[in-house]
Design an enzyme around this catalytic site. Structure first.
Site, mmCIF file in Angstrom:
data_model
loop_
_atom_site.group_PDB
_atom_site.id
_atom_site.type_symbol
_atom_site.label_atom_id
_atom_site.label_comp_id
_atom_site.label_asym_id
_atom_site.label_seq_id
_atom_site.Cartn_x
_atom_site.Cartn_y
_atom_site.Cartn_z
ATOM 1 N N GLY A 45 5.678 23.124 -26.027
ATOM 2 C CA GLY A 45 5.328 21.848 -25.418
ATOM 3 C C GLY A 45 3.929 21.902 -24.851
ATOM 4 N N GLN A 50 -3.272 19.594 -19.727
ATOM 5 C CA GLN A 50 -3.520 21.007 -20.053
ATOM 6 C C GLN A 50 -4.743 21.189 -20.938
ATOM 7 O OE1 GLN A 50 0.847 21.776 -21.174
ATOM 8 N NE2 GLN A 50 0.135 23.754 -20.413
ATOM 9 N N CYS A 92 4.438 29.029 -19.349
ATOM 10 C CA CYS A 92 3.576 27.875 -19.553
ATOM 11 C C CYS A 92 2.272 28.363 -20.171
ATOM 12 C CB CYS A 92 3.300 27.211 -18.203
ATOM 13 S SG CYS A 92 2.187 25.804 -18.300
ATOM 14 N N LEU A 93 1.772 27.622 -21.156
ATOM 15 C CA LEU A 93 0.514 28.019 -21.800
ATOM 16 C C LEU A 93 -0.639 28.040 -20.789
ATOM 17 C CD1 LEU A 93 0.804 25.993 -25.140
ATOM 18 C CD2 LEU A 93 1.172 28.454 -24.800
ATOM 19 N N HIS A 134 9.525 20.027 -17.618
ATOM 20 C CA HIS A 134 8.331 20.868 -17.452
ATOM 21 C C HIS A 134 7.065 20.081 -17.812
ATOM 22 C CE1 HIS A 134 6.235 24.938 -17.929
ATOM 23 N NE2 HIS A 134 5.377 24.088 -18.471
ATOM 24 N N GLU A 135 7.110 19.386 -18.973
ATOM 25 C CA GLU A 135 5.904 18.667 -19.424
ATOM 26 C C GLU A 135 5.630 17.442 -18.554
ATOM 27 O OE1 GLU A 135 4.097 20.327 -21.258
ATOM 28 O OE2 GLU A 135 5.611 21.724 -22.004
ATOM 29 N N HIS A 138 3.777 18.309 -15.504
ATOM 30 C CA HIS A 138 2.333 18.483 -15.708
ATOM 31 C C HIS A 138 1.591 17.165 -15.440
ATOM 32 C CE1 HIS A 138 1.571 22.535 -17.150
ATOM 33 N NE2 HIS A 138 2.563 22.459 -18.025
#
Ligand code: NI
Length: 168
Positions: A45, A50, A92-93, A134-135, A138
């Site tokens: 995701g 991000q 997380c990236l 999670h997304e 963000h």
């Protein structure tokens, strides 16, 4: 185009993203870049902030993790219903080399616009439910590490500072 993924503690990751008011070529290009960047990473995701774009767009593909594969592009996503509780490990990236258990709802109903401008609703469970939460976090400037206990967060921050110093 593959974009650079911002990492903690970049201040843009703490910012709240604005709703998309019209889906146009720029939105479609943003979504394309986000998909390419997510698959390249690889990740399951990605949220627009991000890559430094403060707009409410997320992409998710949890294929290969016991879920039916589906690429999701959700614009202005809203969690309209949430229930249950899970406590699963997340990464997380934008927070490389760190993972921790986070408490989330076990199932969520999410409504969003898709790229053709129509509205869609997903009934998500398990990993997909976690990915949506999670997304969408963000888009509010919230990282999964913000959900940790004060003590765990402190340990994380210490590790992150140490890693940053070692990079210098
Ligand atoms: Ni993330």
């Amino acid at each position: 185009m593959i974009r650079t993924i911002l990492t903690y503690p970049n201040p843009l990751l703490k910012k709240k993203s604005a709703p998309v008011d019209s889906i146009n070529d720029a939105t479609r290009e943003l979504a394309r870049d986000m998909i390419e960047t997510m698959y390249d990473a690889p990740g399951v995701g990605l949220a627009a902030p991000q890559i430094g774009v403060l707009q409410r767009v997320i992409v998710i593909d949890i294929a290969g993790k016991n879920e039916p594969p589906e690429l999701i592009v959700a614009i202005n996503p809203i969690i309209v219903h949430a229930e249950g509780e899970v406590y699963e490990e997340e990464g997380c990236l934008s927070v490389p080399d760190y993972a921790a258990n986070v408490k989330r709802h076990a199932s969520v109903t999410v409504t969003a616009l898709v790229l053709d401008g129509t509205e869609r609703t997903w009934q998500a469970e398990d990993l997909l439910a976690i990915a949506f939460q999670h997304e969408i976090d963000h888009l509010e400037g919230i990282l999964f590490v913000d959900h940790l206990s004060a003590l765990k967060r402190e340990i994380f921050q210490r590790k992150a500072r140490k890693a940053a110093e070692e990079k210098r």
